[in-house]
Design an enzyme around this catalytic site. Structure first.
Site, PDB file in Angstrom:
ATOM      1  N   ILE A  90      -3.956 -25.372   2.718  1.00 28.16           N
ATOM      2  CA  ILE A  90      -4.277 -25.484   1.297  1.00 28.16           C
ATOM      3  C   ILE A  90      -3.223 -26.365   0.617  1.00 28.16           C
ATOM      4  O   ILE A  90      -2.018 -26.094   0.730  1.00 28.16           O
ATOM      5  CB  ILE A  90      -4.317 -24.099   0.628  1.00 28.16           C
ATOM      6  N   HIS A 106       1.277 -12.160   5.729  1.00 30.55           N
ATOM      7  CA  HIS A 106       1.778 -12.652   7.020  1.00 30.55           C
ATOM      8  C   HIS A 106       2.101 -11.454   7.907  1.00 30.55           C
ATOM      9  O   HIS A 106       2.858 -10.562   7.498  1.00 30.55           O
ATOM     10  CB  HIS A 106       3.033 -13.504   6.826  1.00 30.55           C
ATOM     11  N   LYS A 597       2.555  21.740  24.305  1.00 33.07           N
ATOM     12  CA  LYS A 597       3.704  21.988  25.172  1.00 33.07           C
ATOM     13  C   LYS A 597       3.603  23.391  25.743  1.00 33.07           C
ATOM     14  O   LYS A 597       3.775  24.378  25.031  1.00 33.07           O
ATOM     15  CB  LYS A 597       5.026  21.872  24.404  1.00 33.07           C
ATOM     16  N   ALA A 599       5.021  26.559  28.050  1.00 35.53           N
ATOM     17  CA  ALA A 599       6.380  27.022  28.323  1.00 35.53           C
ATOM     18  C   ALA A 599       6.923  26.295  29.545  1.00 35.53           C
ATOM     19  O   ALA A 599       6.198  26.050  30.512  1.00 35.53           O
ATOM     20  CB  ALA A 599       6.380  28.526  28.552  1.00 35.53           C
ATOM     21  N   ILE A 633      10.813  18.789  23.229  1.00 33.07           N
ATOM     22  CA  ILE A 633       9.406  18.529  22.903  1.00 33.07           C
ATOM     23  C   ILE A 633       9.013  19.208  21.597  1.00 33.07           C
ATOM     24  O   ILE A 633       8.414  18.588  20.713  1.00 33.07           O
ATOM     25  CB  ILE A 633       8.488  18.991  24.044  1.00 33.07           C
ATOM     26  N   GLU A 673       3.152  32.680  15.254  1.00 29.06           N
ATOM     27  CA  GLU A 673       2.975  34.027  15.813  1.00 29.06           C
ATOM     28  C   GLU A 673       4.269  34.333  16.537  1.00 29.06           C
ATOM     29  O   GLU A 673       4.554  33.780  17.597  1.00 29.06           O
ATOM     30  CB  GLU A 673       1.764  34.055  16.753  1.00 29.06           C
ATOM     31  N   CYS A 707       2.944  40.280  23.471  1.00 29.70           N
ATOM     32  CA  CYS A 707       3.468  40.149  22.109  1.00 29.70           C
ATOM     33  C   CYS A 707       3.169  41.369  21.246  1.00 29.70           C
ATOM     34  O   CYS A 707       3.939  41.703  20.350  1.00 29.70           O
ATOM     35  CB  CYS A 707       2.926  38.886  21.456  1.00 29.70           C
TER      36      CYS A 707
END
Length: 902
Positions: A90, A106, A597, A599, A633, A673, A707
């Site tokens: 241009i 850009h 993940k 244990a 993790i 939990e 638990c």
């Protein structure tokens, strides 16, 4: 503001659309001439909107602006030129003409990578950070003052397409709109570009995209991905030019199995494997490419290099022939310059461009609801006949999906051959961890190592999150109908059921669970959980809400229940597969993707589950499994900006730390939990036989690694001695031994560190004056076996009265006959509130006690009776949020309110 948009492409079109939404007046659009009778997307949209569109083939001749072109531009009286993507030069007479000048997008962080191939060079040079710059236009050398910049992380396997689609396109559109807003408000900065670090890189063309093999593998990988898809990195094999796409760097691992392919100049022969073409750098390291393109434009999976095409073409049914003609018509609508679509018509040689690929894919997917088709599939079947054969094979389920490669560890055990995956599972593939790092997972029955398991590193976590994000935002999972998603989850449950004996065996040797219990509960309830939530997939819905009307207009408000996105799930070691199912099933049913993940001490059933998920048809990236250290993790998932939800089951201290990290990071949604010290109150008017039986189960079920285990039993004084006598008698009958023995009642504790804590716990109880009635020590045999243990005379201030053992230790305290409120006060005098129980024949007493107990679950005349349809979760420092039941879906959904005026 009056704006002239100068440019082209889908990116230019989106910027144009957003500027209109912002209320700006687009006085004209300047774009490229039509190609093969097709208008550029930007020009096509503007013409539909009645905006003046100019398609000048050039703006200059011999370095001088064309006067007639400039005059037509000036007649529009634009106040700002916006150049979102412009391939034409241009002239400065146009650039400097408007009141506010011109701004250009850009795709690099200027002053680095000036030039037309900025994205290519960002990848080719292995930059870790990429992004874009919006700057005030200059004379074409990308040196103008900076208005705005945005950065993003460059992922290890990013290509030009992936980084463009993930960040540069969507964020670039937003950036252009923001830049115009700043100009309109008078707040747009002009920051001089630095000279330090500036580069001007040449345009990447086919002739300079030949691969130099005399460099490290990572540099070759960067070069290939930096030229993917345009212009394409190539080499010559024999007399054939081969172009490589879909490179991934392999940081470690054994030598690949496959057929060698000699490449002139390469450090060593490449290897055609089941998953792609493995290439080598001069450092001996490896990379793999997924696809190969020949000089005639035909693309094939690299794994198919030595294989001939299918020997016989499919014979189409009448229905398939009808479908074929519908697709032929779609080709004709796209290839308007072709008089007739023949079987030999080549899509690209007939004039199709990349935008036409997108259109064709979407048209076919619309006709074939549920068909998984990608843009690259068109490149692999460029002729009409090939394309039809490919689509029909896919519709028939003969699509030749690449085989899942699993490096199994095989064990002859429990009268079967057990095949155990042991690597990380990321983006639908089992791969080694960065650096080849591993650790031993141990069989608690004898303390021996089962196998080495890949130990995930930070780069592995980031790769898994990126895969999950891509699968959620751009993959088939996010586009799939909920009912189709449910069908896949039903199929997954069926496949798990087919493999239930193998899963239960792996669970037994990895966690110490008694096989019969693993079969019924660990695995059985996991299957039930996936079936239950599969049924919820197409029943997640919002509601309509009456609101005050904006009279004389009307309003409608409704809510949408939407998936959150990438979810990190961290599970404990006591029920490795079941804890995975409790969280993952609801998460997937809601439409999310998962990075899980397991244990560190019990990763194997999670990895086997990953294998089965592929068999069920769950798309790549939806499920990712990362064995390894929780401190690494779990922390990275909590901190990661692309993870939007953490579901955690584990200890209270770790749960607090995770919650803090999620708050400090990107304010993730969290469900926790955590620990428990569940009270079980047994009144003298109970069914004593049942109370003894269920009381034992409440403590010794799954070796006490439960638990919701009854952490403390409160016995009315008048039945205390008889209850203890009966329990001791029953405990003595329990068989302790190999969990794979069908007659075993009580297996080993999960791991050595936990066994040591139980021994210390009992020693503390004795020191504080509790009466050790039975057990309290390690069983004299190999492995991590601990005797079922019974303490009496436990008073409220003792350590064992307050702290969870998470083992087979029964803690018994007395309370005075009839003193209901006092025992409730003692039972509730804890910071935990996960579960509780009461045994009585008096229904009024049972209801009163269940109302007053401060716990998420209350069992009356039973214990451990969990069900997939009943919500599960605690109060106080036992956490918040629910697993199971309809309420679990709320943990993985967000609610959006939509208000319409009409």
């Amino acid at each position: 503001m009056k704006i002239a948009v100068i440019g082209q492409s889908l990116f230019g079109r989106e910027v144009y659309r957003e500027l209109l939404k912002e209320g700006h007046q687009v006085v004209g659009v300047f774009t490229i001439p039509d190609k093969n009778g097709k208008a550029d997307p930007l020009g096509a949209d503007a013409e539909k909107d009645g905006i003046p569109v100019f398609k000048f083939p050039r703006w200059r001749v011999k370095g001088q602006a064309i006067p007639e072109v400039v005059e037509k531009y000036k007649a529009l009286e634009a106040e700002l030129n916006v150049l979102p993507f412009c391939s034409q030069f241009i002239p400065m007479e146009v650039i400097d003409c408007p009141k506010h000048g011109s701004i250009i997008y850009h795709p690099s962080i200027l002053p680095r990578h000036r030039g037309a191939s900025a994205i290519n060079w960002t990848l080719m040079q292995g930059d870790k950070i990429g992004g874009f710059t919006i700057f005030w236009a200059d004379d074409g050398l990308d040196t103008g003052d900076i208005l705005l910049q945005r950065e993003c992380e460059v992922l290890p396997d990013d290509t030009v397409n992936t980084i463009y689609n993930r960040f540069l396109f969507p964020e670039g559109v937003k950036g252009m709109v923001e830049a115009v807003r700043l100009i309109a408000e008078g707040n747009a900065p002009r920051i001089k570009q630095a000279t330090e670090g500036a580069t001007y890189d040449p345009m990447q063309k086919k002739e300079n995209a030949k691969i130099n093999w005399d460099q490290p593998a990572e540099a070759i990988h960067n070069f290939i991905r930096g030229n993917d898809k345009v212009p394409g990195a190539w080499t010559v094999v024999g007399d054939q030019q081969l172009t490589f796409f879909g490179s991934s760097f392999i940081s470690n691992g054994p030598a690949p199995d496959g057929q060698p392919l000699e490449i002139p100049g390469a450090f060593r022969p490449a290897v055609v494997t089941k998953t792609g073409l493995v290439l080598f750098g001069n450092d001996g390291q490896k990379l793999s490419v997924k696809n190969i393109q020949f000089e005639d434009g035909k693309m094939i999976p690299a794994s198919q290099y030595y294989k001939t095409a299918d020997s016989a073409a499919l014979q189409l049914s009448d229905e398939e022939k009808k479908f074929s003609e519908e697709i032929r018509a779609a080709w004709k609508r796209i290839l308007t310059n072709v008089s007739e679509i023949e079987d030999s018509t080549d899509f690209f040689k007939a004039g199709a461009a990349s935008m036409d690929v997108v259109r064709l894919v979407e048209e076919v997917k619309l006709k074939c609801n549920g068909l998984q088709l990608q843009n690259e599939d068109v490149y692999m079947a460029t002729k009409f006949e090939e394309f039809i054969q490919m689509v029909v094979r896919r519709l028939r389920g003969e699509d030749g999906e690449e085989e899942l490669v699993v490096d199994y560890v095989e064990k002859e055990i429990n009268n079967m051959t057990v095949k155990i995956p042991h690597q990380l599972f990321i983006n639908g593939q089992f791969i080694d961890a960065e650096g080849g790092k591993t650790y031993d997972t141990v069989n608690p029955t004898d303390g021996t190592a089962i196998c080495k398991v890949s130990l995930a590193q930070v780069s592995d976590i980031d790769r898994a999150v990126a895969a999950a994000k891509e699968a959620f935002e751009n993959g088939e999972w996010g586009k799939m109908n909920p009912r189709d998603r449910g069908r896949i989850l039903y199929r997954l449950a069926d496949i798990m059921e087919e493999h239930q004996e193998e899963l239960a065996t792996i669970e037994s040797i990895d966690s110490g669970a008694v096989y019969t219990l693993a079969l019924k509960t660990h695995v059985g309830m996991s299957i039930q959980t996936f079936r239950y939530f599969a049924g919820w997939c197409d029943k997640i819905q919002g509601s309509t809400i009456p609101i005050n009307q904006a009279r004389p207009n009307r309003n409608l408000t409704f809510t949408r229940r939407e998936p959150i996105g990438v979810c990190g799930i961290v599970i404990p070691w006591n029920y490795p597969l079941m804890m995975l199912a409790w969280k993952t099933a609801a998460c997937l049913a809601a439409g999310n993707t998962v990075v899980l993940k397991p244990a560190q001490v019990t990763p194997l059933t999670a990895l086997k589950f990953a294998e089965l998920s592929v068999k069920a048809g769950i798309p790549k990236g939806v499920i990712n499994i990362l064995p390894g250290a929780g401190s690494l993790i779990g922390q990275r998932l909590s901190d990661h900006p692309d993870v939007r939800k953490i579901g955690f089951t584990g200890s209270t201290p770790i749960g607090k730390h995770i919650m803090k990290s999620c708050a400090v990071g990107n304010v993730k949604k969290v469900s926790l939990e955590l620990g428990g010290k569940s009270p079980l109150i047994i009144f003298q008017d109970c069914d004593l036989d049942k109370a003894v039986r269920m009381g034992m189960s409440s403590v010794f079920f799954n070796k006490g690694e439960n638990c919701i285990a009854a952490g403390r039993l409160f016995l009315e004084e008048s039945i205390h001695d008889e209850f203890v006598k009966r329990v001791v008698g029953e405990v003595k009958k329990m068989k302790i031994g190999d969990p794979l023995d069908r007659s075993t009642d009580h297996g080993p504790q999960n791991h050595k560190a936990h066994l040591d804590k139980l021994i210390e716990y009992c020693q503390t109880g004795v020191k504080e004056g509790a009466k050790l009635v039975y057990g309290g020590k390690q069983v004299e045999r190999p492995g991590f076996f601990f005797e079922p243990t019974i303490f009496t005379d436990v008073t409220d201030e003792m350590f064992i009265a307050k702290e969870e053992s998470f083992g087979p230790i029964m803690i018994i305290s007395k309370f005075k006959d009839g003193d209901v409120d006092e025992v409730l006060k003692r039972a509730n005098n804890t910071e935990f509130g996960l579960a509780s129980g009461v045994f009585t024949k008096d229904i009024s007493k049972a209801l009163y006690v269940s109302e007053k107990l401060q716990a998420g679950t209350v069992f009356v005349n039973t214990y451990n009776k969990t069900d997939v349809a009943a919500p599960f979760g605690g109060f106080k420092q036992s956490g918040f949020g629910k697993d199971l039941g309809e309420e679990a879906l709320n943990e993985y959904l967000k609610t959006k309110a939509v208000t319409i005026e009409y």
